[in-house]
Scaffold this active site. Structure first.
Site, PDB file in Angstrom:
ATOM      1  N   LYS A  64       1.133  -1.269   0.162  1.00  0.00           N
ATOM      2  CA  LYS A  64       0.057   0.060  -0.172  1.00  0.00           C
ATOM      3  C   LYS A  64       0.975   1.343  -0.032  1.00  0.00           C
ATOM      4  O   LYS A  64       2.110   1.215   0.279  1.00  0.00           O
ATOM      5  CB  LYS A  64      -0.908   0.035   1.217  1.00  0.00           C
TER       6      LYS A  64
ATOM      7  N   PHE B  10     -14.993   3.767   7.776  1.00  0.00           N
ATOM      8  CA  PHE B  10     -13.784   4.130   7.362  1.00  0.00           C
ATOM      9  C   PHE B  10     -13.641   4.148   5.596  1.00  0.00           C
ATOM     10  O   PHE B  10     -12.386   4.150   5.279  1.00  0.00           O
ATOM     11  CB  PHE B  10     -12.689   3.170   7.961  1.00  0.00           C
TER      12      PHE B  10
ATOM     13  N   ARG C  85      -1.569 -14.137   4.229  1.00  0.00           N
ATOM     14  CA  ARG C  85      -2.210 -13.503   5.007  1.00  0.00           C
ATOM     15  C   ARG C  85      -1.507 -13.462   6.372  1.00  0.00           C
ATOM     16  O   ARG C  85      -1.490 -12.666   7.250  1.00  0.00           O
ATOM     17  CB  ARG C  85      -3.828 -13.755   5.366  1.00  0.00           C
TER      18      ARG C  85
ATOM     19  N   THR D 198      -5.296  -7.323  10.485  1.00  0.00           N
ATOM     20  CA  THR D 198      -5.435  -5.968   9.747  1.00  0.00           C
ATOM     21  C   THR D 198      -5.031  -4.911  10.750  1.00  0.00           C
ATOM     22  O   THR D 198      -4.273  -3.914  10.173  1.00  0.00           O
ATOM     23  CB  THR D 198      -6.993  -5.919   9.726  1.00  0.00           C
TER      24      THR D 198
ATOM     25  N   ARG E  40       2.655  -6.353   9.336  1.00  0.00           N
ATOM     26  CA  ARG E  40       1.834  -5.390   9.651  1.00  0.00           C
ATOM     27  C   ARG E  40       2.498  -5.149  11.194  1.00  0.00           C
ATOM     28  O   ARG E  40       2.580  -3.672  11.562  1.00  0.00           O
ATOM     29  CB  ARG E  40       0.259  -5.623   9.590  1.00  0.00           C
TER      30      ARG E  40
ATOM     31  N   ASN F 102      -1.820   0.197   6.864  1.00  0.00           N
ATOM     32  CA  ASN F 102      -1.462  -0.954   7.431  1.00  0.00           C
ATOM     33  C   ASN F 102      -0.393  -1.907   6.357  1.00  0.00           C
ATOM     34  O   ASN F 102      -0.473  -2.989   6.472  1.00  0.00           O
ATOM     35  CB  ASN F 102      -2.389  -2.031   7.916  1.00  0.00           C
TER      36      ASN F 102
ATOM     37  N   HIS G 274      -1.641  -5.557   1.578  1.00  0.00           N
ATOM     38  CA  HIS G 274      -3.070  -6.311   1.145  1.00  0.00           C
ATOM     39  C   HIS G 274      -2.957  -7.673   0.781  1.00  0.00           C
ATOM     40  O   HIS G 274      -1.839  -7.824   0.132  1.00  0.00           O
ATOM     41  CB  HIS G 274      -3.809  -5.595   0.289  1.00  0.00           C
TER      42      HIS G 274
HETATM   43  N1  UDP Z   1      -9.443  -0.694   7.524  1.00  0.00           N
HETATM   44  C1  UDP Z   1      -9.528   0.716   8.351  1.00  0.00           C
HETATM   45  N2  UDP Z   1     -10.414   0.506   9.390  1.00  0.00           N
HETATM   46  C2  UDP Z   1     -10.805  -0.552   9.839  1.00  0.00           C
HETATM   47  C3  UDP Z   1     -10.694  -1.801   9.066  1.00  0.00           C
HETATM   48  C4  UDP Z   1     -10.162  -1.809   7.942  1.00  0.00           C
HETATM   49  O1  UDP Z   1      -9.054   1.495   8.041  1.00  0.00           O
HETATM   50  O2  UDP Z   1     -11.560  -0.557  11.025  1.00  0.00           O
HETATM   51  C5  UDP Z   1      -8.723  -0.536   6.435  1.00  0.00           C
HETATM   52  C6  UDP Z   1      -7.577  -1.274   6.332  1.00  0.00           C
HETATM   53  O3  UDP Z   1      -6.463  -0.672   5.684  1.00  0.00           O
HETATM   54  C7  UDP Z   1      -7.790  -2.692   5.909  1.00  0.00           C
HETATM   55  C8  UDP Z   1      -8.747  -2.222   4.680  1.00  0.00           C
HETATM   56  O4  UDP Z   1      -9.331  -1.296   5.421  1.00  0.00           O
HETATM   57  O5  UDP Z   1      -6.568  -3.034   5.478  1.00  0.00           O
HETATM   58  C9  UDP Z   1      -9.785  -3.294   4.289  1.00  0.00           C
HETATM   59  O6  UDP Z   1     -10.451  -4.269   5.625  1.00  0.00           O
HETATM   60  P1  UDP Z   1     -10.354  -5.630   5.603  1.00  0.00           P
HETATM   61  O7  UDP Z   1     -11.242  -5.954   6.682  1.00  0.00           O
HETATM   62  O8  UDP Z   1     -10.808  -6.143   4.377  1.00  0.00           O
HETATM   63  O9  UDP Z   1      -8.737  -5.962   6.125  1.00  0.00           O
HETATM   64  P2  UDP Z   1      -7.653  -6.802   5.315  1.00  0.00           P
HETATM   65  O10 UDP Z   1      -8.121  -7.787   4.399  1.00  0.00           O
HETATM   66  O11 UDP Z   1      -6.840  -5.768   4.558  1.00  0.00           O
HETATM   67  O12 UDP Z   1      -6.784  -7.189   6.487  1.00  0.00           O
HETATM   68 MG    MG Z   2      -9.818  -7.681   3.085  1.00  0.00          MG
END
Ligand code: UDP
Ligand code: MG
Length: 642
Positions: A459, A506, A534, A540, A554, A564, A567
């Site tokens: 990112k 968000f 992952r 996350t 992360r 974070n 992805h």
């Molecule tokens: N995100 C955020 N606040 C939250 C949850 C998610 O800013 O409370 C952002 C974060 O950058 C995250 C992305 O939204 O990576 C997508 O969320 P997801 O739950 O899909 O997490 P990921 O799959 O990236 O771990």
């Molecule tokens: Mg996701």
């Protein structure tokens, strides 16, 4: 003015029979570089030709390039990848040179030119040659095979040294670059343990690249790799214990030649590759591949008898372990502890619910047995923990730890074994599985951990400072980077990408952030890639990551839950969608697709059809080489006591 024109066009380009006939009637000596459409004329000799032309300044000397594929008269040169120079005088073939041997080419041009002049000036007789040098592919293969059996050379790979298999691919060989590349390899401190020229048959190319069987480029790759001679090298590194596999991958540079030119201009692929398919060089992906590739090309290689430890080191192998659902949580921990204590490395791990169908597939040859219903029930009662365990003699060692398949016998004869220790009540089915043989292990491992692709992204927050580190980690963790592109995503793409979060508070911030700079988009490939990546990323929220998974990216790199750093797709299905969205035709995500993502962390349920298809297709692929899984698990009633 004609003189000027000649200077500009060093070689006349001949691409059809008509033009060919025209060239033949040109007065004087014509030196023709016969090339194959796919690899183009030999560029290595251009500067030499220019120099000769300038020095001799002779109107009777002509150069041409001719595409074998489109000129009938050159039919017999089709598919022959070695650079071939044909010398014509008065429409007749007077000499042939194979290989881009510059000094020899120079000498021959001068010689043949003076002979042709003699013919023209003094009416002497022209000495015409017939090109007998051409062999058909079969004959060449025969020769190569003969060469191999004849020298019967045993490749000695020191056990203490890591080695890798390098290939100078047909494009580079055809362009006459092999020697130059070999010199560079040596200059860079690689030690060439063995070196062989080899024309892969189509069947061999298919087998060699069978793990890429599902990729779009597969057929092209097979055709290309079997189109002409390659040089196969086994490399090691001078001196110390550095990991030659990675060093060589670094030295050749990224698969994609555009990327190589951009990111690593000094790499071999940047210098010798012309496109991703014709990228001039190959290197083993990891040490496991290296040993398979070594065995593929040099089946009779031998390792010297070294110290006990050296010998042990060579036999590092994998086995599949299953901990069945009935084993209590705390017992799982205990089993894992014993696994670690016994010198195994858990190289892949997943907890998964199996469907009845999957159990039947895995135990195909137990289906008819009396104990199968009990086994089936036991396997589907809850999540199974599947582990790929690595150590020397892993298969045998794990079997020894498990003890007899029959639980009662295990308890009577070997009470310290795992099946005795962790028997559940008087349940007749033993609680742990191990592969019967290395062949079974590889089939079973690919059943639970099929090779997958996942979409990974660096990112914007991590692009500047952490990009290299992340890329390094990706490679260290054994992922292959199948595609890589740095770009700034459009708002539209980001919105589609994170569609399922549209209603989240968000969402706007997320979209702003993702559009705020360039991202690095990658398709990663590995066994179980979706979950593996992952796991490398971590949770996350970096705060949570710091406690739950302190080594994750992360935890180490990210500043907060929004920023974070990385992805990764959350399921194989999402991965397909995301890859399409980012690299493909920007097709819209459908409503159903965006609903699909309901878990963001933790292991995915393999009971989805998708996963099953993957298992099946992987299974199908493996059939060619390893026979079927069917044959593999048919190893008697090892699974359940009865
Ligand atoms: N995100 C955020 N606040 C939250 C949850 C998610 O800013 O409370 C952002 C974060 O950058 C995250 C992305 O939204 O990576 C997508 O969320 P997801 O739950 O899909 O997490 P990921 O799959 O990236 O771990
Ligand atoms: Mg996701």
């Amino acid at each position: 003015m004609t003189a000027k024109k000649k200077e500009v066009t060093l070689q006349v380009s001949v691409i059809n029979q008509e033009q060919w006939e025209e060239v033949l009637v040109t007065k004087g000596l014509t030196v023709v570089d016969v090339y194959q459409h796919w690899c183009g004329p030999c560029r290595a000799v251009l500067s030499l030709l220019r120099k000769i032309k300038n020095e001799l300044g002779d109107d009777l000397l002509h150069f041409a390039t001719a595409e074998a594929d489109s000129i009938d008269a050159l039919e017999k040169y089709r598919g022959k990848c070695e650079p071939t120079f044909l010398f014509y005088g008065g429409g007749e073939l007077v000499a042939v040179l194979r290989g881009a041997n510059a000094p020899l080419l120079q000498r021959m041009i001068i010689e043949e030119l003076s002979k042709e002049k003699l013919v023209l000036e003094q009416g002497g007789e022209r000495k015409v040659v017939v090109d007998n040098g051409l062999m058909d592919d079969e004959k060449i293969e025969e020769e190569v095979a003969h060469l191999h059996s004849e020298d019967g050379e045993n490749i000695i790979v020191p056990a203490s040294k890591s080695y890798t298999v390098a290939i100078i691919k047909p494009d580079a060989v055809a362009h006459g670059k092999a020697n130059e590349i070999i010199m560079k390899i040596q200059d860079a401190g690689f030690e060439i343990l063995t070196h062989d020229e080899w024309i892969l048959t189509e069947v061999q190319a298919r087998e060699f690249y069978q793990h890429k069987g599902t990729e779009a480029c597969f057929e092209d790759l097979v055709q290309f790799m079997s189109s002409g001679p390659s040089h196969i090298l086994v490399l090691s590194q001078l001196g110390d214990s550095t990991n030659v596999v990675q060093a060589w991958l670094d030295f050749i540079g990224p698969t994609n030649t555009e990327e190589a030119k951009r990111e690593k201009p000094a790499s071999l692929r940047a210098q010798y590759g012309t496109q991703t398919l014709f990228n001039a060089l190959h290197g083993s992906e990891d040490s496991d591949r290296a040993s398979r590739e070594l065995a593929f090309f040099f089946p009779n290689f031998s390792t010297p008898s070294g110290t006990e430890q050296d010998v042990e080191e060579e036999r590092v192998e994998r086995t599949l372990a299953l901990i069945r659902p009935d084993v209590a949580r705390e017992n799982r921990e205990e089993i894992l502890a014993q696994i670690n204590k016994s010198g195994f490395k858990v190289s892949l791990q997943r907890e998964t619910m199996l469907t009845e169908e999957q159990v039947r597939q895995f135990y195909l040859h137990h289906v008819e047995e009396d104990y199968f219903p009990a086994l089936l029930q036991s396997m589907t009662r809850g999540p199974v923990l599947a582990l790929a365990l690595t150590r020397e003699h892993a298969v045998q060692h794990w079997k020894d730890m498990l003890g007899p398949a029959d639980v009662r016998r295990a308890q009577e004869e070997k009470p310290e074994c795992l099946r005795a220790q962790f028997a559940v009540g008087d349940h007749p089915v033993n609680q742990l599985h191990g592969s019967e043989s290395t062949e079974d292990a590889s089939r079973e491992i690919s059943f639970f951990f099929p090779v997958q692709q996942t979409l990974a992204m660096i990112k914007p927050d991590a692009m500047e400072e952490h990009k290299e580190k992340i890329l390094e980690e990706i490679r260290d963790r054994g992922f292959s980077i199948r595609r890589l592109e740095e770009k700034r995503l459009s708002r539209e793409t980001v919105e589609a990408f994170y569609k399922k979060h549209t209603d989240q508070p968000f969402f706007n911030q997320l979209v702003e952030f993702m559009c705020s700079g360039t991202c690095l988009m990658m398709v990663l490939e590995k066994e179980n890639a979706v979950e593996e990546w992952r796991a490398v990323m971590g949770p996350t929220d970096p705060d949570q990551a710091k406690t739950a998974s302190p080594n994750s990216l992360r935890a180490r790199l990210a500043s907060d839950i929004l920023h974070n750093s990385v992805h990764g797709s959350s399921s194989p299905h999402r991965s397909e969608e995301e890859i399409k969205l980012v690299f493909g035709d920007l097709s819209e995500l459908t409503e159903a697709d965006s609903l699909d993502e309901n878990t963001t962390e933790g292991p995915q349920d393999v009971s989805s059809d998708k996963h099953q298809q993957q298992c099946e297709s992987k299974h199908h692929q493996d059939e060619n080489r390893n026979q079927s899984l069917r044959a593999g698990v048919n190893e008697g009633p090892e699974e359940a006591s009865h």
